[in-house]
Design a protein around this motif. Structure first.
Motif, PDB file in Angstrom:
ATOM      1  N   PRO A 281      -0.182  24.318   3.021  1.00 59.55           N
ATOM      2  CA  PRO A 281       1.102  24.169   2.332  1.00 59.55           C
ATOM      3  C   PRO A 281       2.111  23.286   3.071  1.00 59.55           C
ATOM      4  N   GLY A 282       1.901  23.064   4.366  1.00 64.85           N
ATOM      5  CA  GLY A 282       2.802  22.190   5.115  1.00 64.85           C
ATOM      6  C   GLY A 282       2.439  20.723   5.014  1.00 64.85           C
ATOM      7  N   PHE A 283       1.353  20.434   4.308  1.00 60.96           N
ATOM      8  CA  PHE A 283       0.870  19.056   4.177  1.00 60.96           C
ATOM      9  C   PHE A 283       0.970  18.667   2.715  1.00 60.96           C
ATOM     10  N   SER A 284       1.897  17.748   2.419  1.00 57.80           N
ATOM     11  CA  SER A 284       2.154  17.376   1.028  1.00 57.80           C
ATOM     12  C   SER A 284       1.274  16.207   0.599  1.00 57.80           C
ATOM     13  N   VAL A 285       1.260  15.960  -0.700  1.00 62.32           N
ATOM     14  CA  VAL A 285       0.550  14.797  -1.224  1.00 62.32           C
ATOM     15  C   VAL A 285       1.182  13.510  -0.699  1.00 62.32           C
ATOM     16  N   ALA A 286       2.497  13.526  -0.482  1.00 60.06           N
ATOM     17  CA  ALA A 286       3.157  12.352   0.104  1.00 60.06           C
ATOM     18  C   ALA A 286       2.610  12.070   1.499  1.00 60.06           C
ATOM     19  N   HIS A 287       2.406  13.132   2.302  1.00 61.55           N
ATOM     20  CA  HIS A 287       1.792  12.956   3.621  1.00 61.55           C
ATOM     21  C   HIS A 287       0.388  12.373   3.484  1.00 61.55           C
ATOM     22  N   TYR A 288      -0.345  12.876   2.517  1.00 61.77           N
ATOM     23  CA  TYR A 288      -1.709  12.404   2.262  1.00 61.77           C
ATOM     24  C   TYR A 288      -1.722  10.920   1.939  1.00 61.77           C
ATOM     25  N   TYR A 289      -0.806  10.482   1.076  1.00 66.35           N
ATOM     26  CA  TYR A 289      -0.741   9.068   0.717  1.00 66.35           C
ATOM     27  C   TYR A 289      -0.334   8.204   1.916  1.00 66.35           C
ATOM     28  N   ASP A 290       0.621   8.684   2.700  1.00 62.49           N
ATOM     29  CA  ASP A 290       1.038   7.916   3.879  1.00 62.49           C
ATOM     30  C   ASP A 290      -0.111   7.770   4.877  1.00 62.49           C
TER      31      ASP A 290
ATOM     32  N   GLY B 247       0.780  -1.228   0.000  1.00 57.54           N
ATOM     33  CA  GLY B 247       0.000   0.000   0.000  1.00 57.54           C
ATOM     34  C   GLY B 247       0.813   1.278   0.000  1.00 57.54           C
ATOM     35  N   GLU B 248       2.136   1.172   0.000  1.00 60.58           N
ATOM     36  CA  GLU B 248       3.000   2.354   0.088  1.00 60.58           C
ATOM     37  C   GLU B 248       3.173   2.991  -1.286  1.00 60.58           C
ATOM     38  N   GLN B 249       3.363   4.311  -1.314  1.00 55.05           N
ATOM     39  CA  GLN B 249       3.659   4.980  -2.576  1.00 55.05           C
ATOM     40  C   GLN B 249       5.005   4.502  -3.106  1.00 55.05           C
ATOM     41  N   LEU B 250       5.120   4.425  -4.404  1.00 55.72           N
ATOM     42  CA  LEU B 250       6.327   3.878  -5.030  1.00 55.72           C
ATOM     43  C   LEU B 250       7.540   4.762  -4.754  1.00 55.72           C
ATOM     44  N   PRO B 251       8.741   4.155  -4.663  1.00 58.00           N
ATOM     45  CA  PRO B 251       9.943   4.960  -4.405  1.00 58.00           C
ATOM     46  C   PRO B 251      10.145   6.057  -5.441  1.00 58.00           C
ATOM     47  N   GLY B 252       9.868   5.756  -6.712  1.00 57.82           N
ATOM     48  CA  GLY B 252      10.043   6.749  -7.762  1.00 57.82           C
ATOM     49  C   GLY B 252       9.008   7.862  -7.731  1.00 57.82           C
ATOM     50  N   ASP B 253       7.914   7.653  -7.010  1.00 56.53           N
ATOM     51  CA  ASP B 253       6.857   8.664  -6.915  1.00 56.53           C
ATOM     52  C   ASP B 253       7.053   9.621  -5.749  1.00 56.53           C
ATOM     53  N   ARG B 254       7.809   9.188  -4.731  1.00 55.52           N
ATOM     54  CA  ARG B 254       7.794   9.915  -3.459  1.00 55.52           C
ATOM     55  C   ARG B 254       8.290  11.355  -3.577  1.00 55.52           C
ATOM     56  N   ALA B 255       9.362  11.599  -4.319  1.00 55.27           N
ATOM     57  CA  ALA B 255       9.889  12.971  -4.419  1.00 55.27           C
ATOM     58  C   ALA B 255       8.862  13.902  -5.049  1.00 55.27           C
ATOM     59  N   GLY B 256       8.237  13.457  -6.132  1.00 58.93           N
ATOM     60  CA  GLY B 256       7.224  14.285  -6.777  1.00 58.93           C
ATOM     61  C   GLY B 256       6.016  14.492  -5.888  1.00 58.93           C
ATOM     62  N   ASN B 257       5.612  13.451  -5.177  1.00 60.24           N
ATOM     63  CA  ASN B 257       4.472  13.578  -4.265  1.00 60.24           C
ATOM     64  C   ASN B 257       4.785  14.537  -3.119  1.00 60.24           C
ATOM     65  N   ALA B 258       6.026  14.485  -2.639  1.00 62.60           N
ATOM     66  CA  ALA B 258       6.431  15.359  -1.527  1.00 62.60           C
ATOM     67  C   ALA B 258       6.498  16.819  -1.956  1.00 62.60           C
ATOM     68  N   ALA B 259       6.763  17.044  -3.241  1.00 66.85           N
ATOM     69  CA  ALA B 259       6.869  18.420  -3.742  1.00 66.85           C
ATOM     70  C   ALA B 259       5.509  19.064  -3.974  1.00 66.85           C
ATOM     71  N   ALA B 260       4.472  18.255  -4.059  1.00 63.01           N
ATOM     72  CA  ALA B 260       3.125  18.773  -4.294  1.00 63.01           C
ATOM     73  C   ALA B 260       2.423  18.977  -2.952  1.00 63.01           C
ATOM     74  N   THR B 261       1.922  20.190  -2.721  1.00 64.49           N
ATOM     75  CA  THR B 261       1.250  20.501  -1.462  1.00 64.49           C
ATOM     76  C   THR B 261      -0.156  21.041  -1.729  1.00 64.49           C
TER      77      THR B 261
END
Length: 243
Positions: A53-62, A34-48
């Motif tokens: 603005p302190g809550f990224s898409v990576a946080h949302y997926y986690d 269920g984890e976001q893919l390693p190659g996706d994480r940087a892009g997901n973390a950059a999207a807020t």
């Protein structure tokens, strides 16, 4: 599943769901389930989010992952399927479902106005989305799911590493809650998402209407015990040996 867990599920009237980030306590467990893919994480973390603005898409997926549960089944009766649930004194057993009937039963239960969640004895509004799908096996290290657009978080629940898990041939049923904000009771107590979740399921009705088509005794199954328990629980099916 193990014979013991099968009997408990029938007697308790539930299907057992595991939180997808909790597969850690057995050999070869998928710690990335269920984890976001390693190659996706940087892009997901950059999207807020514009309003957070302190809550990224990576946080949302986690956070979505920590609120998502799965019930796992094999599409086929294979030798690999029988590697699960056999590490107990009574051995293992397989339940063969008619998927169309199972899906119809769960849809009626979860999507009806009477569906509810029970937390610490309190009856709450039903907060889970119900999804079904065949797991897509990919190259975990190189695959990307966010190249053209940010994916729905449930997509990660249906991606697994091809090299390690393709033999599973898994069909998965998932229950997932929104990955933003908090869920609280009327007294403001925050709902904590447990490692396991039990979904009400009437096994006797499922045996009667052929939603469960048969029971297959595993290679080390204690068949005498299983037959006795099935009779006690009113399950009108006789286990057969595996092919």
């Amino acid at each position: 599943m193990s014979v013991e867990n099968c009997v408990r599920s029938i007697e308790g009237g539930y299907l057992h769901f595991n939180r997808v980030d909790s597969y850690k306590d057995f050999p070869d467990a998928d710690r990335h389930d269920g984890e976001q893919l390693p190659g996706d994480r940087a892009g997901n973390a950059a999207a807020t989010f514009a309003k957070a603005p302190g809550f990224s898409v990576a946080h949302y997926y986690d956070q979505s992952r920590s609120r998502t549960y799965a019930f796992c089944a094999a599409l086929e009766d294979t030798d690999h399927a029988w590697t699960y649930g056999g590490g107990t004194a009574r051995g293992n057993v397989g339940l063969v479902f008619d998927f169309d009937k199972l899906r119809a039963t769960l849809n009626r239960a979860l999507l009806s106005g009477g569906a509810a969640l029970e937390f610490n004895g309190a009856r709450c509004r039903q907060i889970f989305d119900l999804n079904y799908g065949i797991v897509n096996y990919v190259d975990w290290e190189s695959h990307r799911a966010n190249e053209s657009r940010l994916p729905n978080p449930i997509m990660y629940t249906y991606l697994k590493d091809r090299g390690r898990f393709a033999e599973e041939r898994e069909l998965r049923i998932s229950l997932s809650a929104l990955g933003i904000g908090k869920f609280v009771l009327d007294d403001r107590t925050e709902i904590a998402f447990p490692q396991h979740l039990h979904l009400d399921f009437d096994f006797r009705a499922a045996f009667a209407d052929n939603t469960i088509r048969e029971i297959i005794a595993g290679p080390r199954c204690d068949e005498d015990f299983l037959r006795t328990e099935l009779r006690r629980l009113g399950a009108d099916l006789v286990p057969r040996d595996p092919p």
